[in-house]
Design an enzyme around this catalytic site. Structure first.
Site, mmCIF file in Angstrom:
data_model
loop_
_atom_site.group_PDB
_atom_site.id
_atom_site.type_symbol
_atom_site.label_atom_id
_atom_site.label_comp_id
_atom_site.label_asym_id
_atom_site.label_seq_id
_atom_site.Cartn_x
_atom_site.Cartn_y
_atom_site.Cartn_z
ATOM 1 N N HIS A 74 33.544 71.862 62.254
ATOM 2 C CA HIS A 74 32.117 71.733 61.938
ATOM 3 C C HIS A 74 31.280 72.579 62.895
ATOM 4 O O HIS A 74 31.383 72.428 64.107
ATOM 5 C CB HIS A 74 31.691 70.262 62.024
ATOM 6 C CG HIS A 74 32.103 69.456 60.826
ATOM 7 N ND1 HIS A 74 31.463 68.318 60.442
ATOM 8 C CD2 HIS A 74 33.090 69.668 59.921
ATOM 9 C CE1 HIS A 74 32.040 67.834 59.346
ATOM 10 N NE2 HIS A 74 33.034 68.641 59.022
ATOM 11 N N TYR A 203 23.191 62.242 61.130
ATOM 12 C CA TYR A 203 22.742 61.121 61.960
ATOM 13 C C TYR A 203 21.307 60.796 61.516
ATOM 14 O O TYR A 203 20.445 61.683 61.560
ATOM 15 C CB TYR A 203 22.703 61.498 63.438
ATOM 16 C CG TYR A 203 24.059 61.678 64.105
ATOM 17 C CD1 TYR A 203 24.781 62.868 63.991
ATOM 18 C CD2 TYR A 203 24.615 60.651 64.877
ATOM 19 C CE1 TYR A 203 26.018 63.022 64.621
ATOM 20 C CE2 TYR A 203 25.846 60.803 65.506
ATOM 21 C CZ TYR A 203 26.540 61.993 65.374
ATOM 22 O OH TYR A 203 27.751 62.151 65.998
ATOM 23 N N LYS A 297 31.805 60.392 72.095
ATOM 24 C CA LYS A 297 32.369 60.847 73.368
ATOM 25 C C LYS A 297 33.596 60.074 73.865
ATOM 26 O O LYS A 297 34.286 60.523 74.781
ATOM 27 C CB LYS A 297 31.280 60.800 74.466
ATOM 28 C CG LYS A 297 30.198 61.829 74.285
ATOM 29 C CD LYS A 297 30.737 63.241 74.468
ATOM 30 C CE LYS A 297 29.791 64.312 74.007
ATOM 31 N NZ LYS A 297 30.407 65.313 73.151
ATOM 32 N N TYR A 384 26.902 67.901 72.909
ATOM 33 C CA TYR A 384 27.637 67.410 71.740
ATOM 34 C C TYR A 384 28.993 68.113 71.611
ATOM 35 O O TYR A 384 30.000 67.458 71.326
ATOM 36 C CB TYR A 384 26.804 67.612 70.467
ATOM 37 C CG TYR A 384 27.353 66.853 69.279
ATOM 38 C CD1 TYR A 384 26.963 65.536 69.025
ATOM 39 C CD2 TYR A 384 28.273 67.436 68.411
ATOM 40 C CE1 TYR A 384 27.480 64.826 67.955
ATOM 41 C CE2 TYR A 384 28.795 66.739 67.329
ATOM 42 C CZ TYR A 384 28.388 65.434 67.106
ATOM 43 O OH TYR A 384 28.907 64.728 66.044
HETATM 44 P P1 FAD Z 1 42.641 52.605 73.420
HETATM 45 O O1 FAD Z 1 42.582 53.453 72.212
HETATM 46 O O2 FAD Z 1 41.878 51.331 73.443
HETATM 47 O O3 FAD Z 1 44.176 52.299 73.697
HETATM 48 C C1 FAD Z 1 44.604 51.336 74.638
HETATM 49 C C2 FAD Z 1 45.978 50.840 74.239
HETATM 50 O O4 FAD Z 1 46.446 49.919 75.225
HETATM 51 C C3 FAD Z 1 45.968 50.089 72.914
HETATM 52 O O5 FAD Z 1 46.990 50.576 72.081
HETATM 53 C C4 FAD Z 1 46.195 48.632 73.322
HETATM 54 O O6 FAD Z 1 46.878 47.888 72.323
HETATM 55 C C5 FAD Z 1 47.009 48.801 74.581
HETATM 56 N N1 FAD Z 1 46.907 47.659 75.504
HETATM 57 C C6 FAD Z 1 45.806 46.936 75.820
HETATM 58 N N2 FAD Z 1 46.104 45.976 76.700
HETATM 59 C C7 FAD Z 1 47.433 46.081 76.960
HETATM 60 C C8 FAD Z 1 48.329 45.356 77.785
HETATM 61 N N3 FAD Z 1 47.907 44.332 78.536
HETATM 62 N N4 FAD Z 1 49.615 45.735 77.820
HETATM 63 C C9 FAD Z 1 50.058 46.783 77.048
HETATM 64 N N5 FAD Z 1 49.254 47.504 76.245
HETATM 65 C C10 FAD Z 1 47.954 47.161 76.204
HETATM 66 N N6 FAD Z 1 35.394 58.444 70.422
HETATM 67 C C11 FAD Z 1 35.204 59.768 70.181
HETATM 68 O O7 FAD Z 1 35.488 60.590 71.076
HETATM 69 N N7 FAD Z 1 34.717 60.251 68.984
HETATM 70 C C12 FAD Z 1 34.374 59.394 67.989
HETATM 71 O O8 FAD Z 1 33.994 59.867 66.905
HETATM 72 C C13 FAD Z 1 34.512 57.975 68.222
HETATM 73 N N8 FAD Z 1 34.183 57.097 67.262
HETATM 74 C C14 FAD Z 1 34.463 55.773 67.472
HETATM 75 C C15 FAD Z 1 34.141 54.902 66.455
HETATM 76 C C16 FAD Z 1 34.416 53.550 66.623
HETATM 77 C C17 FAD Z 1 34.069 52.605 65.492
HETATM 78 C C18 FAD Z 1 35.037 53.063 67.822
HETATM 79 C C19 FAD Z 1 35.385 51.601 68.006
HETATM 80 C C20 FAD Z 1 35.332 53.937 68.842
HETATM 81 C C21 FAD Z 1 35.050 55.292 68.683
HETATM 82 N N9 FAD Z 1 35.344 56.206 69.684
HETATM 83 C C22 FAD Z 1 35.081 57.535 69.469
HETATM 84 C C23 FAD Z 1 35.958 55.767 70.941
HETATM 85 C C24 FAD Z 1 37.485 55.976 70.966
HETATM 86 O O9 FAD Z 1 38.074 55.357 69.865
HETATM 87 C C25 FAD Z 1 38.088 55.402 72.274
HETATM 88 O O10 FAD Z 1 37.362 55.931 73.352
HETATM 89 C C26 FAD Z 1 39.576 55.741 72.440
HETATM 90 O O11 FAD Z 1 40.355 54.949 71.580
HETATM 91 C C27 FAD Z 1 40.060 55.510 73.872
HETATM 92 O O12 FAD Z 1 41.442 55.718 73.950
HETATM 93 P P2 FAD Z 1 42.331 54.971 75.031
HETATM 94 O O13 FAD Z 1 43.724 55.409 74.799
HETATM 95 O O14 FAD Z 1 41.743 55.156 76.386
HETATM 96 O O15 FAD Z 1 42.166 53.414 74.704
HETATM 97 C C1 DHB Z 2 32.147 59.248 64.137
HETATM 98 C C2 DHB Z 2 31.878 58.353 65.139
HETATM 99 C C3 DHB Z 2 30.846 58.640 66.009
HETATM 100 O O1 DHB Z 2 30.570 57.805 66.998
HETATM 101 C C4 DHB Z 2 30.087 59.781 65.898
HETATM 102 O O2 DHB Z 2 29.068 60.009 66.752
HETATM 103 C C5 DHB Z 2 30.385 60.672 64.910
HETATM 104 C C6 DHB Z 2 31.424 60.398 64.024
HETATM 105 C C7 DHB Z 2 33.252 58.962 63.193
HETATM 106 O O3 DHB Z 2 33.857 57.890 63.280
HETATM 107 O O4 DHB Z 2 33.519 59.812 62.332
#
Ligand code: FAD
Ligand code: DHB
Length: 389
Positions: A74, A203, A297, A384
């Site tokens: 994009h 947005y 982010k 962004y």
């Molecule tokens: P997580 O993905 O939370 O992974 C942690 C892992 O640890 C999980 O698998 C969990 O099961 C495991 N775990 C937890 N506790 C334990 C334990 N005690 N023992 C063993 N395992 C454990 N970010 C973006 O950059 N762009 C986006 O567009 C965006 N959109 C989002 C939309 C939504 C609706 C949501 C909810 C989040 C969004 N995010 C986005 C954020 C992004 O999803 C998270 O920042 C990302 O998943 C972080 O990755 P992580 O591996 O650090 O943590």
């Molecule tokens: C999505 C999530 C976001 O937080 C964002 O700023 C843009 C896109 C997504 O889930 O596609």
């Protein structure tokens, strides 16, 4: 049973998996302990917008192939204010930088496949994981597998276990400080088998509240509505969701209805823990910080943390240098706080925040100013697409 590895990783989300994959490419062994099942981890619908830096990191880690063929590049997105759309020309404002739309579910699958194909170890459904001994030279992760208690001995523990994980909670009292802001609204998200209203993201700031129109492919849309943190999903049958999305978008494009694959409410918070290290335990990704999702982010910060942490571990194992591990927390937090600032800015700029109306008036003025100012748009676009690592 007792096992041994070089880096013990807790969590197989994007942070833990990417760390394990980068370390493997550098000849360093790791084992991942994950609380959930493989199906659960691969099915969790979350992020979708990937910065160029994260795309490059995934590609150099050998997991960029499917993203290159199926991801959507994009070059811009729209901001709509009460139905009137303005395009933010990301590429034009940043000297050609772009973002890629590719689901976190797909990144997770690509990484899990790459690790398992290379003979890597991910222990799914590891129960009651406990990080121990990390204040000294011999950390251990104890956990339960198939009803039996096991021990994983390692040189370092990477806490990649998300916001609710056990690693941050294992820091000794007084050795970690939290900074937090909880927002008085949430996002109701739907994943729908129908094309998005536009080929780029929109947005929307509307008197009825924020809305976001994103996608996972040209045939699957991902949309969000500002709602209350305790919103009851039972009050949101699919028809009502589509009607409300259309109202907040206005009449410049059409929201297509379709089969709803997922519907959920996401709370919004800003959170940072400092420092991200105690002894031989390091925190990365959501284990150390959470951003409100506006601006996309979260996953991207997980990637930049892993870039810094993997560099530190590689330098330690190759050259015996601990310098990059010593500066990991400060280096990662510098970028984390800049992304926190941007996520807070985007969130307050685009949501109705309630209150006595003054804050909303200021934010509306800021949004109108931004949309009409080349230099303000340049700053927005620079953040962004992602600040450099
Ligand atoms: P997580 O993905 O939370 O992974 C942690 C892992 O640890 C999980 O698998 C969990 O099961 C495991 N775990 C937890 N506790 C334990 C334990 N005690 N023992 C063993 N395992 C454990 N970010 C973006 O950059 N762009 C986006 O567009 C965006 N959109 C989002 C939309 C939504 C609706 C949501 C909810 C989040 C969004 N995010 C986005 C954020 C992004 O999803 C998270 O920042 C990302 O998943 C972080 O990755 P992580 O591996 O650090 O943590
Ligand atoms: C999505 C999530 C976001 O937080 C964002 O700023 C843009 C896109 C997504 O889930 O596609």
């Amino acid at each position: 049973m007792t096992m041994r590895t070089q880096v013990g990783i807790v969590g197989s989300g994007p942070s833990g998996l990417l760390l394990s994959q980068i370390l493997h490419k550098a000849g360093i062994e790791s084992v991942i302990l994950e609380r959930r099942s493989r199906d659960y981890v691969e099915g969790r619908i979350r992020a979708g917008v990937i910065e160029q830096g994260a795309v490059d990191l995934l590609t150099s880690a050998g997991v960029g192939e499917r993203m290159a063929s199926q991801g959507l590049v994009h070059e811009g997105f729209d901001i709509a204010l009460n139905g009137e759309r303005t395009r933010v020309d990301l590429a034009g404002l940043t000297g050609g930088k772009t973002v890629t739309v590719y689901g976190q579910t797909e990144i997770t699958k690509d990484l899990i496949n790459a690790r398992l194909d290379a003979g890597g170890t991910i222990i799914f459904e590891a129960g009651d994981v406990r990080p121990e001994g990390f204040e000294g030279a011999s950390p251990v992760l104890s956990f339960t597998q198939d009803g039996a208690r096991q021990e994983l001995h390692c040189d370092f523990i990477a806490g990649c276990d998300g916001y609710h994980g056990v690693c941050r909670a294992s820091f000794p009292d007084g050795e970690i400080r939290s900074f937090e802001r909880v927002y008085p609204f949430a996002w109701l998200g739907v994943l729908v088998e129908a094309p998005p209203p536009s080929h780029e993201l929109i947005y929307c700031r509307d008197t009825r509240g924020f809305a976001l129109f994103s996608m996972r492919s040209t045939e699957v849309s991902r949309s969000y509505l500002q709602c209350a943190p305790d919103e009851d999903l039972n009050e949101w049958p699919d028809d009502r969701v589509f009607e409300e999305l259309q109202r907040r978008l206005g009449d410049s494009a059409t929201v297509a209805a379709g089969n709803v694959l997922e519907k959920s409410v996401t709370p919004m918070r800003s959170f940072v823990a400092e420092p991200l290290r105690y002894g031989r335990l390091f925190l990365a990704g959501d284990a150390g910080h959470i951003v409100p999702p506006t601006g996309a982010k979260g996953l991207n910060l997980a990637a930049s943390d892993i870039y810094y942490l993997s560099n530190g571990l590689i330098d330690y194992y190759r050259n015996g240098n601990e310098g990059l591990l010593d500066t990991y927390s400060a280096t990662a937090l510098d970028r984390v706080w800049k992304a926190q600032r941007f996520s807070y800015y985007m969130t307050t700029l685009l949501h109705n925040t309630g209150g006595d109306g003054f804050d909303d008036k200021i934010k509306l003025a800021e949004l109108r100013y931004t949309l009409g100012s080349e230099s303000a748009l340049e700053s927005l676009a620079e953040n962004y697409v992602g600040l450099p690592y």
